[in-house]
Design an enzyme around this catalytic site. Structure first.
Site, PDB file in Angstrom:
ATOM      1  N   ASP A 130      62.468 -29.570  44.698  1.00 56.37           N
ATOM      2  CA  ASP A 130      62.094 -30.784  45.161  1.00 56.37           C
ATOM      3  C   ASP A 130      63.191 -31.280  46.090  1.00 56.37           C
ATOM      4  O   ASP A 130      64.216 -30.734  46.193  1.00 56.37           O
ATOM      5  CB  ASP A 130      62.057 -31.483  43.827  1.00 56.37           C
ATOM      6  N   MET A 131      63.078 -32.278  46.809  1.00 55.59           N
ATOM      7  CA  MET A 131      63.959 -32.635  47.981  1.00 55.59           C
ATOM      8  C   MET A 131      64.987 -33.144  47.163  1.00 55.59           C
ATOM      9  O   MET A 131      66.352 -32.642  47.614  1.00 55.59           O
ATOM     10  CB  MET A 131      63.427 -34.027  48.784  1.00 55.59           C
TER      11      MET A 131
END
Length: 292
Positions: A130-131
């Site tokens: 995930d970012m």
């Protein structure tokens, strides 16, 4: 990649060696048949040629290039050879361009590095983060390595360990969360534990209980569902600290979820050697934990 034909292989065709001894998939063998790249004793060869003891088969992968805008974004490369690269991803950066993040991604950074080195390979991300999750991310430099590493993940040959700070004091030192994860609805990015979800298993081990009422845990993924750790930990009542989607944002403490992909172990796709890679715990998580 090279393979010397053994006595037991004599009489097989090159395509048989590629499949049975060098572990090429049918799809890749078909690609080599169309595009070339296979030599027998240093000479270009078709794949339906029988081999003899002592013959040497060589496979070369063609130069490829991904079409991303090159951008000079610093990367922490912790492992690299001709077949793969492992990056310790910083939080706040997405893996490849999306509608919401058209640039400033790892793909843009890798394109820049390739141009600087005058190297060419198609960017193939083997795993995703995930970012706002930091840590180890594998990039395969050719289709063979990508297929091998992804198959190892499916077969649970790969070991993936994360560390996280979670809200609350966990009363059991270790355990397994074995709960299915599914999509809530098509309009949201969130996931949830649902009866009809995909089988998902997360193992956890408590590393430290903090005076702040939080727990440092090590998490091992036996499956790789979207947001798996974040969903599982939130579901059992211990959301990852700073997780605005499954818990609560805590910008005064950390500007993202306190989750880090710390350790990877896998069999090297070409040499077969067991390979272990570690990434240091980032400073923003260390500040929460104190002395670790």
């Amino acid at each position: 990649m090279k393979y010397e034909v053994k006595k037991a292989d004599s009489g097989l065709m090159i395509k048989d060696i590629l499949k049975r001894r060098m572990n090429f998939s049918t799809r890749l063998i078909r690609k080599l048949k169309l595009e070339g790249g296979v030599k027998l004793n240093r000479e270009e060869s078709r794949l339906n040629i029988p081999v003899r003891t002592g013959d040497v088969i060589e496979v070369s992968f063609p130069s490829e290039k991904s079409r991303f805008e090159p951008q000079n974004i610093p990367l922490d490369i912790v492992f690299e050879d001709d077949n793969l690269m492992i990056i310790n991803k910083q939080p706040g950066i997405v893996v490849h361009p999306t509608k919401g993040h058209p640039d400033g991604t790892l793909a843009n950074a890798l394109t820049y590095i390739m141009e600087e080195r005058n190297e060419f390979f198609k960017i193939r991300f083997v795993n995703r983060l995930d970012m706002d999750t930091s840590g180890l991310l594998i990039v395969a430099k050719n289709a063979f390595s990508q297929e091998s590493l992804q198959q190892q993940m499916k077969d649970s040959v790969t070991v993936k360990k994360y560390i996280a700070v979670v809200d609350g004091v966990m009363d059991s030192e270790q355990g397994v969360i074995d709960l299915p994860i599914g999509i809530i609805d098509a309009e949201t990015v969130g996931r949830a534990v649902t009866p009809d979800g995909y089988p998902s298993q997360t193992r956890y081990k408590v590393l430290k209980i903090m005076d702040s009422g939080r727990t440092l845990v090590e998490l091992t993924l036996d499956t790789g569902r979207t947001h798996q750790i974040r969903v599982h930990m939130s579901h059992i009542g211990f959301p990852v600290t700073g997780d605005s989607l499954y818990g609560k944002a805590q910008p005064e403490l950390i500007p993202r979820q306190a989750l880090h992909a710390r350790y990877l172990a896998f069999n090297h796709p070409v040499t077969g050697e067991r390979t272990e890679v570690r990434a240091e715990i980032p400073d923003d998580i260390r500040r929460i934990c104190g002395n670790i």
